[in-house]
Design an enzyme around this catalytic site. Sequence first.
Site, mmCIF file in Angstrom:
data_model
loop_
_atom_site.group_PDB
_atom_site.id
_atom_site.type_symbol
_atom_site.label_atom_id
_atom_site.label_comp_id
_atom_site.label_asym_id
_atom_site.label_seq_id
_atom_site.Cartn_x
_atom_site.Cartn_y
_atom_site.Cartn_z
ATOM 1 N N GLY A 120 0.985 -1.274 -0.051
ATOM 2 C CA GLY A 120 0.043 -0.047 0.089
ATOM 3 C C GLY A 120 0.854 1.293 0.119
ATOM 4 C CG ASP A 121 3.449 1.861 3.228
ATOM 5 O OD1 ASP A 121 2.218 2.441 3.562
ATOM 6 O OD2 ASP A 121 4.083 1.271 4.274
ATOM 7 C CB ALA A 122 4.950 0.037 -3.294
#
Length: 356
Positions: A297-299
């Site tokens: 999700g961060d990516a």
Amino acid sequence: MSKDLRGALVGFCNPLLDISAVVDDELLSKYNLKANDAILASPEHVPLFQTLIDSYDAKFLPGGAGQNTLRGAQLLLPADSAVFMGAVGKDENAERLKGAAERAGLRTNYMVNPEKPTGTCALLITGPNRSMVANLSAAETYQFAHTQKPESWDIIEKAQIYYITGFFFTVSPETIEAVAKHSLENNKTFTMNISAPFVPPVYKDLVEKTLPYIDVLFGNETEAEALAGAFGIESTDIKVIAKKVADMPKNGSKPRLVVFTQGDKNTVVATSNSDEIRVYAVTPVPSSEIGDTNGAGDAFVAAFLAQYIQDKSIDTCVQAGHWLGGEVVRQIGPNYPEGELKFVASEDFAPTVEKL
């Protein structure tokens, strides 16, 4: 002439050193943890961190959702585009975090607290799932006074886009409010991530106070449902939730963009100035290639923002997010692939457009 992106993206979150290990369901049960969740450590979780080190093949990885995102965005942007702020201790773990940021070209402006150790996050991997337990320690001591320092505020003033995670509500709501107001008053872009299901119900008043400033809101399906529950949206349909959140009261003239991911299922995008819902299919990563889902999700947000800040279309931003998220799930932990990262957009990537 290309756009000057030096210092254009500034992010705030809790920098943490991840302690990652593949575990079994029995360990999750012992500590009352869910297979796919993110929580703050309570006293009962304190022994967990040492258990991972002593009894499992634990790996130490640079973490913290916001720093992961800024690190990924910088890998896709020109040099010196992104700056990250948060609090660390004066210890070896802080040096590990700073080193990981420097290797990605990410500039950091840490507040250093010599009285507390750098925060850690236990990552318990069970198959494709990951359960995160954060012990914030120094990270939770971040002070608004650091934001107000001339060198810090200079960084904020030079930025074009701000990214703050919902985790930061636990630390410095004053900083969130100050940056949000600055963004609005200077016609910049203020973005946030819900970050975890506990954030909307536990920090409802702060979320409600901040929402009018948010130009772009990110979240996954469980976070979206938690937001809906906290604000009385009587639907479990992610598309309905996205549109209702997009239409909530907003300051300024910019429309609000809401982006909800659902792992290997569709990504949903809604805006406050259109009744159209854009639904983007995800190309699943074969299960045999998955390392773990931590950091995906961060990516996604990293690649989305890296395109967004370069004025690319929302279709391109989402496509980039899917691509980088897929690359990261092939790694162990919130790591980006070695070597140069380069996104190449496909012309045939397009959403299904629906109306509610």
